[in-house]
Write a protein that holds these residues in place. Structure first.
Motif, short mmCIF file in Angstrom:
data_model
loop_
_atom_site.label_atom_id
_atom_site.label_comp_id
_atom_site.label_asym_id
_atom_site.label_seq_id
_atom_site.Cartn_x
_atom_site.Cartn_y
_atom_site.Cartn_z
N VAL A 1 0.86 -1.18 0.00
CA VAL A 1 0.00 0.00 0.00
C VAL A 1 0.90 1.23 0.00
O VAL A 1 1.97 1.25 0.62
N SER A 2 0.48 2.26 -0.73
CA SER A 2 1.18 3.54 -0.76
C SER A 2 0.39 4.54 0.07
O SER A 2 -0.84 4.63 -0.05
N ILE A 3 1.10 5.29 0.90
CA ILE A 3 0.47 6.24 1.81
C ILE A 3 0.80 7.66 1.35
O ILE A 3 1.97 8.04 1.28
N SER A 4 -0.21 8.42 1.02
CA SER A 4 -0.06 9.84 0.67
C SER A 4 -0.94 10.67 1.60
O SER A 4 -1.71 10.13 2.39
N GLY A 5 -0.84 11.98 1.46
CA GLY A 5 -1.50 12.88 2.41
C GLY A 5 -0.45 13.58 3.24
O GLY A 5 0.49 12.94 3.73
N TYR A 6 -0.60 14.89 3.41
CA TYR A 6 0.45 15.69 4.02
C TYR A 6 0.66 15.32 5.49
O TYR A 6 -0.28 15.10 6.25
N GLY A 7 1.93 15.25 5.88
CA GLY A 7 2.29 15.06 7.28
C GLY A 7 2.74 13.65 7.59
O GLY A 7 2.79 12.77 6.73
N THR A 8 3.11 13.48 8.86
CA THR A 8 3.58 12.20 9.35
C THR A 8 2.42 11.42 9.96
O THR A 8 1.60 11.99 10.69
N LYS A 9 2.37 10.15 9.65
CA LYS A 9 1.30 9.28 10.17
C LYS A 9 1.91 8.10 10.91
O LYS A 9 2.98 7.61 10.56
N VAL A 10 1.17 7.64 11.90
CA VAL A 10 1.54 6.44 12.65
C VAL A 10 0.48 5.40 12.37
O VAL A 10 -0.71 5.63 12.62
N LEU A 11 0.91 4.26 11.84
CA LEU A 11 0.00 3.20 11.45
C LEU A 11 0.35 1.91 12.16
O LEU A 11 1.52 1.62 12.41
N ASP A 12 -0.66 1.14 12.49
CA ASP A 12 -0.49 -0.21 13.03
C ASP A 12 -0.83 -1.21 11.93
O ASP A 12 -1.95 -1.21 11.40
N ILE A 13 0.13 -2.06 11.61
CA ILE A 13 -0.05 -3.07 10.57
C ILE A 13 -0.21 -4.43 11.25
O ILE A 13 0.69 -4.88 11.96
N TRP A 14 -1.34 -5.07 11.01
CA TRP A 14 -1.63 -6.38 11.59
C TRP A 14 -1.54 -7.44 10.50
O TRP A 14 -2.26 -7.37 9.49
N VAL A 15 -0.66 -8.41 10.68
CA VAL A 15 -0.45 -9.50 9.71
C VAL A 15 -0.32 -10.81 10.48
O VAL A 15 -0.11 -10.81 11.69
N PRO A 16 -0.43 -11.96 9.79
CA PRO A 16 -0.22 -13.25 10.48
C PRO A 16 1.18 -13.36 11.06
O PRO A 16 2.14 -12.74 10.57
#
Length: 636
Positions: free
Chosen positions: A519-534
């Protein structure tokens, strides 16, 4: 004769005796239908020749060898079983050992001297659970070389003549042309024609010494590099849709240490080029990105990185090199598809009918990890060969966690990727099937562009509801996996926290899920994401591969029917549920039948000192009755 030659002769004699003992102990020796060895140009002393009679078992006649010290080695004629593999010179130790392995066979029987054209396994009809199995009735339809010709007859009634005045039209289309089919094992046939995998076949090239399965990737890498012929060129296939996971630096180092020239082939570029308005500029940008990312491969030169498409044949003009060519790489990187397309490009005429879009014919290609079980080689002009090798397995990819064929075919992209972009606020989550979940923990609005296969469902919901929603609908509303049982086998998802940066009109960072997409993340500024995978699946952050996707295609308003929820998918899921219900019903009926038979077979507890048994109070098992005595029969 020198001492070394004397030792070699003694070793050959010992192996011949062991071979004869192994063949005599085998009770399944069939009559051979042809010569087992390639005939030598002339029968020189120390070389063995074969009996050409097709109606008798082949015999290897050994010549007695006289040494300088008057020692003589005399070996009796050895009767070979049908199916021993051809070897060139069995007077040498390597040839005799190969013949001895064939005599011992696999799965308790003797194997046929042909390999499967799809996966490279030895063909046999002994054990259906072992790789290379082909039913005997199917094998009889093919010639000794594993080929048969099919011709489609026109519909209608044949006539000897036509009335005068009736126009006769000649149909010269290719549909009535004879088609050559190659013999495949049962596993390859089901994968090619039905996309079905009944159960994973263990062994093959992935079985290590002592019969154990592989534990580390380095074991498979060493096994492949050790078998590459000297002076060959190595083509390392890398999947551009799974770039980080499909790179194997250990394989590159192993080939370079043995001084093999290595060319990095970046495959599946058509999945991205077909979505670009200007393909020329897009191709140049892809080349720049690939060459920058390939620097993580040690000492690779920019000119040794080539972009191709095995599906369409793009980029194959740069690969013409008259040498032995070995195609190596990670599983699911497109090695077998590359081999099929390369053979088509050079005009190879001995592969039979190959349907490239349907993936039928030729070397078997499927998203099942480890489809190719052995080396599969093809003869090229001037005595060179093209060799397809088994893939390097990985335990950190999503495909390594899935067991069902329908799930693997849904995860691995087989056509162009139609990316879609959604808006994601803080407190909302993005769900890709039942495998990936992305929560926005902190930051401004994000525009998330997903580059996943078209068979993966996409969903956006509130973070406070996503856990309960996935626990209830994973496998039914979110797929793959396409069943609740497969979701339970995956176990709970594991969280990875990632911090990314984006601008208002382009993406700077990608979040890659190993073996699935990104996935590509755009949008101004810094983001904190939680990625849940097996558990065990790797997550990467890298520079954006398609940074302008959101600006070129825009934002899509979310709807539940946008991705992978089509009537075709629903029919597949309905068929899976029906088959599972039928299996559960059959198992239940079999258990009930076994219970009734066990009750009927129970013995009656009657004391030994009992004079008689009161039949009125005796309770017999269900289905039993008291037989009439001879007195009762006479009175009646």
């Amino acid at each position: 004769m020198c001492a070394a030659s004397l030792q070699r002769l003694q070793r050959v004699a010992t192996l011949a005796q062991e071979l004869q003992h192994s063949i005599k102990s085998c009770s399944t020796c069939a009559v051979n239908r042809g010569s087992l060895f390639r005939s030598p140009p002339r029968s020189s002393p120390g070389r063995w020749v074969t009996s050409p009679a097709p109606s008798f078992p082949s015999r290897v006649r050994t010549m007695s060898v006289q040494s300088t010290n008057d020692s003589e080695f005399v070996m009796e004629s050895i009767e070979l079983p049908a199916g021993a593999p051809p070897v060139g010179d069995v007077s040498k130790e390597a040839g005799m050992e190969e013949l001895l392995r064939a005599a011992r066979g696999g799965g308790g029987g003797v194997r046929v001297s042909r390999r499967c054209n799809g996966c490279g396994a030895w063909l046999h009809s002994n054990n259906p659970d072992e790789h290379g199995y082909v039913p005997e009735e199917a094998r009889e339809k093919f010639s000794l070389t594993g080929r048969k010709k099919d011709s489609a007859a026109p519909k209608g009634v044949p006539v000897d003549s036509v009335p005068d005045g009736v126009e006769v039209l000649r149909d010269s289309s290719v549909k009535y042309k004879d088609k050559t089919r190659l013999l495949l094992c049962q596993r390859c046939y089901r994968l090619q024609h039905y996309h079905r995998l009944d159960e994973h076949v263990k062994g093959g090239f992935y079985r290590m010494e002592g019969g154990r399965d592989w534990e580390h990737e380095a074991e498979i890498v060493e096994k492949i590099v050790r078998r590459i012929r000297k002076g060959s060129i190595v083509l390392m296939i890398v999947d551009i849709l799974d770039f980080e996971s499909s790179l194997v630096p250990e394989l590159f180092d192993g080939c370079r240490n043995r001084q093999f020239p290595v060319i990095v082939i970046v495959n599946k570029v058509d999945c991205l080029l077909d979505t670009m308005a200007n393909k020329e500029k897009g191709l140049e940008r892809l080349k720049v990105w690939v060459r920058r990312m390939s620097r993580q491969i040690r000492n690779v030169h920019a000119n040794d990185v080539i972009l191709v498409s095995s599906q369409s044949g793009f980029g194959f003009k740069q690969l013409e090199d008259p040498r032995w060519i070995y195609v190596v790489g990670r599983v699911n990187s497109g090695k077998s598809t590359f081999v099929n397309r390369f053979l088509w490009y050079i005009g190879y005429r001995h592969q039979g009918v190959v349907h490239y879009k349907r993936a039928v014919g030729g070397v078997t290609r499927s998203p099942v990890p480890g489809t190719t079980l052995h080396f599969v080689s093809f003869g090229l002009p001037k005595g060179f060969r093209l060799v397809d090798t088994p893939g390097i397995p990985s335990k950190s990819q999503v495909t390594a966690k899935l067991q069902e064929a329908i799930d693997l075919y849904a995860v691995v992209p087989r056509r162009r990727i139609n990316a879609i972009s959604y808006a994601l606020h803080t407190g909302r989550s993005f769900v890709a099937g039942g495998l990936v979940r992305i929560d926005q923990v902190q930051g401004n609005i994000s525009f998330i562009s997903s580059f996943f296969s078209l068979g993966i469902t996409l969903h956006v919901c509130q973070t406070c509801k996503v856990e309960d929603l996935m626990s209830k609908k994973a496998g039914t509303f979110f797929y793959p996996p396409h069943s609740s049982e497969s979701c339970e086998k995956l176990g709970p998802l594991v969280r990875h926290r990632v911090e990314v940066f984006g601008s208002s009109d382009r993406a700077w960072d990608d979040i890659v899920i190993a073996g699935m997409g990104w996935v590509s993340i755009s949008g101004y500024g810094t983001k904190v994401l939680d990625i849940w995978v097996p558990k065990g699946v790797k997550v990467f952050r890298r520079p954006a591969l398609m940074p302008q996707q959101m600006r070129n295609r825009g934002i899509t308003r979310f709807h539940v029917n946008h991705r992978a929820r089509s009537p075709k998918v629903f029919r597949k899921k309905k068929a899976i549920i029906k088959a599972r219900q039928d299996k559960e019903l059959r198992d239940k009926l079999r258990e009930d039948q076994a219970t009734r038979e066990a009750q009927q077979a129970e013995s009656l507890d009657i004391p030994h000192d009992a004079a008689f048994v009161d039949m009125q109070e005796l309770e017999l098992p269900a289905g039993y009755s008291v037989a009439e005595t001879s007195d009762q029969v006479d009175s009646n």
